[in-house]
Design a protein around this motif. Structure first.
Motif, mmCIF file in Angstrom:
data_model
loop_
_atom_site.group_PDB
_atom_site.id
_atom_site.type_symbol
_atom_site.label_atom_id
_atom_site.label_comp_id
_atom_site.label_asym_id
_atom_site.label_seq_id
_atom_site.Cartn_x
_atom_site.Cartn_y
_atom_site.Cartn_z
ATOM 1 N N ALA A 3 0.822 -1.210 0.000
ATOM 2 C CA ALA A 3 0.000 0.000 0.000
ATOM 3 C C ALA A 3 0.858 1.264 0.000
ATOM 4 C CB ALA A 3 -0.922 0.002 1.214
ATOM 5 N N HIS A 4 0.706 2.049 -1.055
ATOM 6 C CA HIS A 4 1.412 3.324 -1.221
ATOM 7 C C HIS A 4 2.930 3.170 -1.142
ATOM 8 C CE1 HIS A 4 -2.570 5.054 -0.919
ATOM 9 N NE2 HIS A 4 -2.733 4.419 0.222
ATOM 10 N N GLY A 5 3.414 1.930 -1.295
ATOM 11 C CA GLY A 5 4.844 1.666 -1.240
ATOM 12 C C GLY A 5 5.444 1.835 0.140
ATOM 13 N N ARG A 6 4.619 1.925 1.179
ATOM 14 C CA ARG A 6 5.122 2.186 2.529
ATOM 15 C C ARG A 6 5.003 0.943 3.402
ATOM 16 N NH1 ARG A 6 1.075 6.669 2.694
ATOM 17 N NH2 ARG A 6 1.868 8.314 1.316
ATOM 18 N N TYR A 7 6.011 0.720 4.236
ATOM 19 C CA TYR A 7 5.974 -0.390 5.183
ATOM 20 C C TYR A 7 6.995 -0.110 6.286
ATOM 21 C CZ TYR A 7 10.311 -2.065 3.021
ATOM 22 O OH TYR A 7 11.596 -2.167 2.561
ATOM 23 N N ALA A 8 6.920 -0.886 7.353
ATOM 24 C CA ALA A 8 7.854 -0.733 8.465
ATOM 25 C C ALA A 8 8.344 -2.100 8.911
ATOM 26 C CB ALA A 8 7.191 -0.003 9.631
ATOM 27 N N VAL A 9 9.613 -2.184 9.274
ATOM 28 C CA VAL A 9 10.216 -3.392 9.839
ATOM 29 C C VAL A 9 11.030 -2.979 11.054
ATOM 30 C CG1 VAL A 9 11.866 -5.274 9.455
ATOM 31 C CG2 VAL A 9 10.303 -4.596 7.620
ATOM 32 N N GLU A 10 10.755 -3.640 12.177
ATOM 33 C CA GLU A 10 11.456 -3.339 13.427
ATOM 34 C C GLU A 10 11.433 -1.848 13.754
ATOM 35 O OE1 GLU A 10 12.566 -5.573 15.518
ATOM 36 O OE2 GLU A 10 12.055 -7.263 14.208
ATOM 37 N N GLY A 11 10.282 -1.226 13.525
ATOM 38 C CA GLY A 11 10.104 0.170 13.852
ATOM 39 C C GLY A 11 10.678 1.157 12.858
ATOM 40 N N GLN A 12 11.384 0.660 11.844
ATOM 41 C CA GLN A 12 11.968 1.536 10.825
ATOM 42 C C GLN A 12 11.034 1.593 9.627
ATOM 43 O OE1 GLN A 12 14.985 3.323 10.935
ATOM 44 N NE2 GLN A 12 14.172 4.227 9.063
ATOM 45 N N ARG A 13 10.717 2.805 9.192
ATOM 46 C CA ARG A 13 9.794 2.979 8.072
ATOM 47 C C ARG A 13 10.558 3.127 6.761
ATOM 48 N NH1 ARG A 13 4.668 3.709 9.637
ATOM 49 N NH2 ARG A 13 4.300 4.138 11.846
#
Length: 290
Positions: A56-66
């Motif tokens: 979605a909208h090319g946005r994601y987060a892993v381990e709190g990093q966006r």
């Protein structure tokens, strides 16, 4: 060009490691690539790596990093299909009936993990086998998703059959909205005509791993996949093709808790086999899903 008996396949490593065509005794099984085409979306099939379908909208987060991925599909609001399909692959080895392709990603702002994708393509006289792997070469766990995106030739009498447990309904911009029964938009558990004048663009969960395509010209294609619990069906209205995409996760899974995390040094795999035969005896036709 790969050949085994009457089965022939052509590849373009430089254009997303894609298949240009697949034919049996001159009959196209996948939608052939137009001469001179350079758009991966015009190919007969291409690999999906390191994720499938939409984020979605090319946005994601892993381990709190966006992170922000490029929006890589024209004016579509989401990132789609990973980035392996839009980058060149290298041929590592090849024979008359099989080849291996490699693509290395060194990490960037949108996808910081270095990885290696490998694709093995092999023919027998009645079968195409494709396998795809993704190895995490980084020092932290990375999201990992795989799939294939074949475009199957379809005539007015082509029928499709597969078993699944659920279906994801989509929003207007093609993100998952809610999960419903697999037959909510039509029952594919029995052979059903694929031609129609509406758009189908939905993911099916709990897929059995087998799908059957029965063509009006008597050709039968059985798809079998491993490592792909989801099957995405795309049928554009009025076209002489449709897509059956075996994938490891649902759309936008990275934002919805459904994406596998690959540890450093770990490898994820997915395989798809297309077995080609003849329809004997002819099965009764059923109504198409309009």
């Amino acid at each position: 060009m790969l050949r085994a008996g009457g089965l022939e396949a052509a590849l373009s490593p430089a254009i997303g490691g894609a298949l240009l065509r697949l034919s049996l005794d001159g009959a196209d099984l996948l939608r052939p690539t137009p001469a001179g085409a350079t758009d991966p979306l015009a190919m007969a099939s291409f690999p999906l790596v390191p994720y499938a379908n939409r984020i979605a909208h090319g946005r994601y987060a892993v381990e709190g990093q966006r992170y922000q991925l490029p929006l890589n599909f024209g004016d579509h609001p989401h990132s789609i299909h990973g980035f392996g399909w839009q980058a060149p692959w290298a041929v590592s080895e090849t024979t008359g009936a099989e080849t291996r392709l490699i693509q290395d990603h060194n990490g960037d702002a949108g996808w910081p993990w270095p990885d290696r994708a490998e694709q093995h393509v092999a023919l027998s006289p009645s079968e195409l086998s494709l396998s795809l792997s993704l190895t995490n070469k980084g020092e932290s766990a990375m999201p990992a998703g795989l799939g294939f995106h074949p475009y199957f030739v379809a005539d007015a009498d082509t029928r499709l059959q597969f078993d699944a447990q659920s279906l994801l309904l989509s929003t207007a911009d093609m993100l998952p909205e809610r999960e419903v029964a697999a037959d909510a938009l039509g029952d594919w558990s029995q052979p059903c005509g694929i031609a129609g004048d509406s758009l189908i663009d939905n993911a099916y969960g709990g897929w059995s791993g087998v799908a059957t395509i029965l063509r009006g010209d008597g050709i039968a294609i059985t798809m079998r996949a491993a490592g792909a619990p989801w099957l995405h069906l795309y049928r554009p209205p009025g076209e002489a093709f449709f897509c059956l995409e075996p994938v490891s996760h649902s759309p936008d899974a990275i934002n919805r808790g459904g994406m596998d995390m690959l540890p450093p040094g770990g490898t994820a795999t997915l395989a798809m086999t297309l077995s080609i035969g003849k329809i004997e005896p002819a099965l009764p036709k059923s109504a198409a899903i309009a």
